[in-house]
Write a protein that holds these residues in place. Structure first.
Motif, mmCIF file in Angstrom:
data_model
loop_
_atom_site.group_PDB
_atom_site.id
_atom_site.type_symbol
_atom_site.label_atom_id
_atom_site.label_comp_id
_atom_site.label_asym_id
_atom_site.label_seq_id
_atom_site.Cartn_x
_atom_site.Cartn_y
_atom_site.Cartn_z
ATOM 1 N N PHE A 25 0.836 -1.201 0.000
ATOM 2 C CA PHE A 25 0.000 0.000 0.000
ATOM 3 C C PHE A 25 0.876 1.259 0.000
ATOM 4 N N ASP A 26 0.512 2.193 -0.862
ATOM 5 C CA ASP A 26 1.208 3.475 -0.964
ATOM 6 C C ASP A 26 0.416 4.504 -0.160
ATOM 7 N N SER A 27 1.018 4.994 0.926
ATOM 8 C CA SER A 27 0.312 5.929 1.809
ATOM 9 C C SER A 27 0.420 7.378 1.367
ATOM 10 N N THR A 28 1.066 7.616 0.219
ATOM 11 C CA THR A 28 1.169 8.987 -0.293
ATOM 12 C C THR A 28 -0.229 9.541 -0.595
ATOM 13 N N PRO A 29 -0.549 10.758 -0.166
ATOM 14 C CA PRO A 29 -1.874 11.321 -0.459
ATOM 15 C C PRO A 29 -2.178 11.280 -1.954
ATOM 16 N N GLY A 30 -3.357 10.789 -2.300
ATOM 17 C CA GLY A 30 -3.787 10.719 -3.692
ATOM 18 C C GLY A 30 -3.334 9.482 -4.432
ATOM 19 N N ALA A 31 -2.527 8.599 -3.810
ATOM 20 C CA ALA A 31 -2.091 7.375 -4.485
ATOM 21 C C ALA A 31 -3.294 6.497 -4.793
ATOM 22 N N LEU A 32 -3.313 5.888 -5.969
ATOM 23 C CA LEU A 32 -4.476 5.119 -6.413
ATOM 24 C C LEU A 32 -4.510 3.712 -5.819
ATOM 25 N N ASN A 33 -3.343 3.093 -5.632
ATOM 26 C CA ASN A 33 -3.268 1.713 -5.123
ATOM 27 C C ASN A 33 -4.146 0.775 -5.958
ATOM 28 N N ARG B 18 -8.649 6.768 4.696
ATOM 29 C CA ARG B 18 -8.637 6.600 6.155
ATOM 30 C C ARG B 18 -7.421 5.779 6.608
ATOM 31 N N TYR B 19 -7.137 4.702 5.880
ATOM 32 C CA TYR B 19 -6.000 3.844 6.224
ATOM 33 C C TYR B 19 -4.686 4.588 6.017
ATOM 34 N N ALA B 20 -4.582 5.331 4.915
ATOM 35 C CA ALA B 20 -3.365 6.091 4.638
ATOM 36 C C ALA B 20 -3.114 7.130 5.737
ATOM 37 N N ALA B 21 -4.172 7.750 6.181
ATOM 38 C CA ALA B 21 -4.029 8.743 7.249
ATOM 39 C C ALA B 21 -3.539 8.086 8.534
ATOM 40 N N LEU C 104 -1.678 5.421 8.737
ATOM 41 C CA LEU C 104 -0.266 5.091 8.550
ATOM 42 C C LEU C 104 0.603 6.333 8.699
ATOM 43 N N ARG C 105 0.177 7.437 8.101
ATOM 44 C CA ARG C 105 0.979 8.658 8.186
ATOM 45 C C ARG C 105 1.048 9.175 9.614
ATOM 46 N N GLN C 106 -0.017 8.943 10.360
ATOM 47 C CA GLN C 106 -0.024 9.373 11.755
ATOM 48 C C GLN C 106 1.054 8.635 12.552
ATOM 49 N N GLN C 107 1.376 7.405 12.122
ATOM 50 C CA GLN C 107 2.432 6.635 12.793
ATOM 51 C C GLN C 107 3.811 6.969 12.256
ATOM 52 N N ASP C 108 3.837 7.866 11.274
ATOM 53 C CA ASP C 108 5.111 8.223 10.636
ATOM 54 C C ASP C 108 5.817 6.965 10.142
ATOM 55 N N SER C 109 5.019 6.131 9.467
ATOM 56 C CA SER C 109 5.486 4.808 9.044
ATOM 57 C C SER C 109 6.007 4.879 7.608
#
Length: 488
Positions: A375-383, A402-405, A407-412
């Protein structure tokens, strides 16, 4: 690694009084032949895998000859089958040959499944067929490779001896290995006979052999019950997380060591369906996938009931009282790790909503989790590879944001998380259609190559193995017609 003649057999279970078993020798089969074996299981008893080709070993694993030190017996037990108590079951087609202790000091009981009639066969022939033996062999070893506690399978030996089920099939025996085959039902049989001393003797045996650290506790029987409940909760969390459905969770199929025991009509989830029933014989859905944790809890209460003569009802209830929390904690921890998330905070509602979305879209559970690793957590990534699994694309897009957010919150970092998740989300599982293809080749053409191929593939379920990509695909349409029942 040892030669066959160097294996030293003992049988600690046979030193219990004969109330627990009946001595019985396997019934020989004509012209046995080796179908397949597991080198990894052979190593457990320090047996040189090269020995598996020897005719003497094939004869032994067919039940046609016993080695020095073997003390063959069939164990007595009872159990609740589909919620109803059956007063006497026992090893109706399994015979324990003895125990081998390896160089590390680990004891492994060696049992033949399909070895002929015993006093507990209840009119059955005591045989297993090639079809069910292939399924048990492959799944036992596959579950071990997934990291799930299980009995092990050393080998399958076949014979052209006819066995009558729905149709005429050929006989086979699976050699099973486990530290112990004692079950919840091993205690129940004596509870319902109001025989307290055999309950105590068996509990003392189990503690001394498998839980010695409990012997010095103030209430060792309560501690035994507590530990079995904990192991059972952990096992259920592992089953649910990987999408495994046992199919026949009777109390006689529940291990006192928290092992996956007795592979009959099992199945792994394909399209995610919480109510999946893998057993065609289970018309009421008692053992549906989403019922397994609660069924296991009910089974643990039956074990507690059987041990009540050794402790008070209040103590027994307290010993198993943490099961719901133990299961919930273990399950959430596993699922959160599979998603690359911490187990606290907003992870739980996200996990539950994800499962609901998978069910609504009938998404393949294993494929989803494997693709989730990338999974690509970059905003706007289509996956796109993941998105393509969902007929409802807008629902996926909302979930993905929601999932990407989260992940980003964990600075993963995606790359770091990807490797960790691939070690937890298998690419390959023993889907029914894969087992069926191996069975058909073996039964119709005496071609065992697909069994060997699946065994090798499933021994590395987390590896990419790009040459085997087809084995990771969704099942074909014909697979929906496969029915697996208690005769399997």
């Amino acid at each position: 690694m040892l030669k066959l003649e160097s294996l030293v057999f003992d049988n600690g279970f046979a030193r219990l009084p004969e109330a627990y078993y009946s001595r019985v020798c396997p019934t020989p089969v004509p012209d046995p032949y080796l179908v397949c074996y597991s080198p990894q299981a052979a190593v457990l008893i320090d047996l040189d895998p090269a020995e598996m080709a020897r005719p003497e070993l094939v004869e032994t694993l067919a039940g046609n000859r016993l080695l020095p030190g073997m003390d063959a017996l069939a164990a007595l037990y009872a159990g609740h089958q589909f919620g109803h108590y059956v007063p006497q079951l026992g090893d109706g087609r399994a015979i324990l040959l003895g125990e081998v202790k390896n160089a590390a000091g680990e004891g492994w009981e060696v049992q033949l499944k399909g070895a002929g009639r015993t006093p507990y066969s209840r009119g059955g022939d005591g045989r297993a067929v090639l079809r069910s033996s292939i399924r048990e062999f492959l799944c036992s070893e596959a579950m071990h490779a997934l990291g799930i506690p299980t009995t092990r399978a050393l080998a399958i030996v076949g014979s052209d001896h006819p066995v009558y089920r729905e149709d005429v099939e050929t006989a086979a025996l699976v050699t099973r290995l486990a530290p112990s085959f004692v079950r919840f039902g091993s205690f129940e049989v004596f509870y319902y006979r109001n025989q307290i001393e055999p309950i105590r003797q068996l509990a003392d045996y189990v503690i001394a052999r498998y839980y010695p650290e409990l012997a010095a506790r103030a209430e060792p029987y309560a501690e035994l019950l507590r530990e079995v409940a904990r192991r059972t909760a952990e096992l259920m969390a592992q089953w649910q997380a990987v999408g495994f459905s046992h199919g026949v969770m009777n109390t006689d199929n529940m291990s006192i060591l928290g092992l996956t025991l007795d592979y009959g009509p099992f199945g792994f989830l394909d399209a995610f369906d919480p109510g999946f029933v893998c057993n065609h014989s289970d018309s009421g859905g008692r053992y549906a996938f989403d019922q397994q944790p609660d069924v296991a809890a009910w089974n643990v209460t039956k074990l507690a009931q059987a041990l009540v003569p050794l402790l008070s009802v209040e103590t027994a209830s307290a010993a198993i009282g943490d099961y719901p929390q133990q299961f919930g904690r273990a399950y959430i921890e596993r699922m959160a790790a599979k998603f690359g998330l911490p187990p606290g905070g907003e992870t739980v509602p996200l996990l539950m909503d994800t499962l609901q979305l998978l069910a609504q879209n009938r998404v393949d559970y294993t494929i989803f989790l494997r693709r989730l690793c990338d999974f690509d957590s970059t905003p706007g990534a289509l996956n796109a590879p993941l998105r393509d699994l969902f007929p409802d694309r807008p629902a996926f897009d909302a979930w993905a944001a929601r999932y990407a957010a989260a992940l980003r919150q964990q600075d993963s970092a995606d790359a770091t998380r990807r490797e960790a998740m691939r070690a937890l989300n298998p690419k390959y599982i023993l889907r029914n259609h894969l087992a069926e293809a191996a069975i058909r080749r073996a039964a119709d053409h005496r071609d065992y190559s697909e069994i060997h191929r699946l065994h090798a593939l499933l021994s590395r379920p987390y590896d990419e193995q790009p040459e085997c990509e087809a084995y990771a695909a969704e099942p074909p349409d014909w697979a929906k017609r496969i029915e697996v029942s208690c005769s399997s």
